[in-house]
Design an enzyme around this catalytic site. Structure first.
Site, PDB file in Angstrom:
ATOM      1  N   HIS A 147       0.848  -1.198   0.000  1.00  0.00           N
ATOM      2  CA  HIS A 147       0.000   0.000   0.000  1.00  0.00           C
ATOM      3  C   HIS A 147       0.879   1.243   0.000  1.00  0.00           C
ATOM      4  CE1 HIS A 147       0.688  -1.237   4.194  1.00  0.00           C
ATOM      5  NE2 HIS A 147       0.645   0.041   4.504  1.00  0.00           N
ATOM      6  N   GLN A 148       0.535   2.173  -0.849  1.00  0.00           N
ATOM      7  CA  GLN A 148       1.252   3.446  -0.942  1.00  0.00           C
ATOM      8  C   GLN A 148       0.511   4.516  -0.148  1.00  0.00           C
ATOM      9  OE1 GLN A 148       4.083   5.110  -3.115  1.00  0.00           O
ATOM     10  NE2 GLN A 148       2.757   5.841  -4.721  1.00  0.00           N
TER      11      GLN A 148
END
Ligand SMILES: [Zn+2]
Length: 187
Positions: A147-148
């Protein structure tokens, strides 16, 4: 009740009726934060289920999803550093960035750009922190699913709360922010 000017006011609550010790501090009331404090500070893996795999199976409102793409989606972080703290995830349960497919990498990049534009448009932020924590040792809360983070920043958005209390003051409700970002997301 009689006020200081000697006039009678019927509907006004009298502060003198409350026990209090005045001081120099101002108060920032964020009562909805109690939901997180009671739940504990770490994301919970219920029955070893990955939250980023479960989120797309829920409604946008329940999962705080702002946009669903082809290979990835965008949602609000339940534990935001700032209002509008977004996460861009691939749908596939993959831990590391170099394990993501070309299509996933391209869409994560594209969704990150759009998220910046939407946040700038809706919240007039002055800058961003963008990045991925790879592995638990690097600070990833959910290390198993890529996840960014996209954290909008404003001048003077930091205060002493995180230092003295391990608490961040978040001035807006998540549901309200989700709706605003989803409405502003280009179709
Ligand atoms: Zn997953």
């Amino acid at each position: 009740m009689r006020d200081y000017d000697g006039q009678e006011y019927d509907d006004v609550e009298d502060a003198a009726a409350f026990a209090a010790v005045p001081d120099a501090f101002q108060r920032l009331w964020t009562p909805y934060r109690i939901a997180y404090i009671k739940a504990g500070s770490d994301p919970e893996f219920k029955n070893d289920v990955c939250p980023f795999c479960v989120a797309p199976t829920l409604s946008d409102e329940e999962a705080l999803i702002v946009h669903r793409g082809t290979h990835g989606y965008v949602l609000l972080n339940l534990y935001p550093y700032n209002s509008g703290h977004l996460l861009v995830c691939p749908y596939r349960h993959v831990a590391l960035y170099d394990q993501a497919s070309d299509e996933e990498v391209a869409e994560i990049a594209k969704l990150t750009q759009t998220a910046m534009r939407v946040l700038t448009e809706t919240s007039a932020c002055h800058g961003f922190n963008i990045g991925m924590n790879q592995g638990r040792i690097a600070g990833a809360g959910v290390a198993e699913h890529l996840h960014q983070h996209i954290v909008p920043r404003w001048a003077l958005d930091s205060n002493f709360f995180p230092i003295v209390a391990g608490t961040k003051a978040i001035p807006r409700l998540l549901g309200e922010v989700r709706q605003e970002l989803a409405d502003a997301w280009p179709s």
